[in-house]
Design an enzyme around this catalytic site. Structure first.
Site, PDB file in Angstrom:
ATOM      1  CG  LEU A  62      34.165  32.283  43.514  1.00 40.63           C
ATOM      2  CD1 LEU A  62      32.884  33.113  43.573  1.00 40.63           C
ATOM      3  CD2 LEU A  62      33.902  30.937  42.850  1.00 40.63           C
ATOM      4  CE  LYS A  63      42.680  30.306  41.303  1.00 41.08           C
ATOM      5  NZ  LYS A  63      41.706  29.239  41.684  1.00 41.08           N
ATOM      6  CG  HIS A  65      41.405  39.280  36.246  1.00 42.57           C
ATOM      7  ND1 HIS A  65      42.503  38.660  35.698  1.00 42.57           N
ATOM      8  CD2 HIS A  65      41.544  40.592  35.941  1.00 42.57           C
ATOM      9  CE1 HIS A  65      43.277  39.544  35.095  1.00 42.57           C
ATOM     10  NE2 HIS A  65      42.698  40.729  35.220  1.00 42.57           N
ATOM     11  N   PRO A  68      37.001  47.236  37.948  1.00 45.31           N
ATOM     12  CG  PRO A  68      38.608  48.849  38.530  1.00 45.31           C
ATOM     13  CD  PRO A  68      37.978  48.175  37.331  1.00 45.31           C
ATOM     14  CG  ASN A  69      30.932  49.489  39.066  1.00 43.95           C
ATOM     15  OD1 ASN A  69      30.719  50.081  40.119  1.00 43.95           O
ATOM     16  ND2 ASN A  69      29.953  49.050  38.288  1.00 43.95           N
ATOM     17  CB  THR A 124      50.832  26.225  41.979  1.00 40.38           C
ATOM     18  OG1 THR A 124      49.524  25.666  41.881  1.00 40.38           O
ATOM     19  CG2 THR A 124      50.948  27.060  43.248  1.00 40.38           C
ATOM     20  N   GLY A 215      44.325  19.159  48.243  1.00 37.08           N
ATOM     21  CA  GLY A 215      43.127  18.617  47.623  1.00 37.08           C
ATOM     22  C   GLY A 215      43.149  17.117  47.478  1.00 37.08           C
ATOM     23  NE  ARG A 216      44.528  16.811  42.018  1.00 39.13           N
ATOM     24  CZ  ARG A 216      45.013  17.284  40.874  1.00 39.13           C
ATOM     25  NH1 ARG A 216      44.825  16.619  39.752  1.00 39.13           N
ATOM     26  NH2 ARG A 216      45.693  18.410  40.850  1.00 39.13           N
TER      27      ARG A 216
END
Length: 237
Positions: A62-63, A65, A68-69, A124, A215-216
């Site tokens: 889910l990355k 970003h 912080p809280n 990437t 993946g693919r």
């Protein structure tokens, strides 16, 4: 320690696609599955519970970003899902990454191991030109990635998501135990798709990647099971 299973990226839009794909495999085969944003936003936690119920490992990609809280409280919730690995963007900073780990530790049920926590350095799909023109990071791509890796290690995380091309220098700048999970893996002769920095499974193993994500080349293959086993064999050669 290198994971002997390629992580399969199930970048499908629907829960039913996941079921259809996993039903192709022998029930006794324990896979390592990456579930991403689109699928999680569509299906929610039930897709994680389903994949785990089949005995597979789950990397929930889910990355995160955010402040912080928010990241800490979100990780507290994700830890309860029973996932094996989660991630954040290293660009969120050391304080955010420390908070993410704290949330994971607090949310992990008693008796379970904390999910591994890694950070994305540069995607990437990001070239040096894109990084410099769009992000205004005026170093080399390699310097940016290594800096993010060092900040990730400083925050106490387990490792990073990175191109296999950066693995050796990242481990030299952090430690041999620092996990390097590498997407952008393509078997010899496969299309690069939207990945700018790719490598074969054999090359990634030689260079020291700990996990590879594919993946693919598996999910869109005529015979996904055969494709998976061929890539797994190359990865473990």
């Amino acid at each position: 320690m290198q994971e002997n299973r390629p992580v399969i990226a199930l970048d499908f839009p629907e829960f039913s696609d996941v079921k259809d794909f996993l039903e192709k495999f022998d029930p006794s085969e324990q896979l390592y599955i990456k579930l991403g944003m689109e699928l999680f936003y569509t299906a929610g936690p039930q897709v994680v519970y389903y994949v785990k119920s089949l005995g597979h490992s789950v990397f929930l990609d889910l990355k995160l970003h955010d402040i912080p809280n928010t990241v800490e409280s979100s990780m507290h919730v994700l830890a309860r899902l029973g996932v094996d690995m989660v991630n954040v963007h290293a660009a969120g900073g050391v304080e955010m990454m420390v908070a993410a780990k704290r949330g994971l530790e607090a949310g992990t049920p008693v008796g379970r191991q904390r999910p591994k926590l890694i950070a994305v350095t540069q995607l990437t799909s990001t070239s040096e030109e894109i990084m410099q023109n769009d992000q205004k990071i005026m170093t080399s791509l390699e310097e940016s990635v290594i800096n993010y890796a060092q900040k990730t290690a400083q925050a106490g995380l387990d490792g990073v998501v990175c191109s296999a091309h950066e693995v050796e220098k990242i481990k030299a700048a952090t430690s041999k135990e620092f996990i390097c999970l590498t997407p952008g893996i393509r078997p010899e002769g496969a299309s690069k798709g939207d990945q700018k920095r790719v490598m074969t499974p054999k090359e990634a193993r030689t260079i020291g990647s700990d996990y590879i994500v594919v993946g693919r080349p598996i999910t869109q293959a005529k015979d996904p099971v055969a494709s998976y086993h061929a890539i797994k064999a190359e990865w473990n050669r």
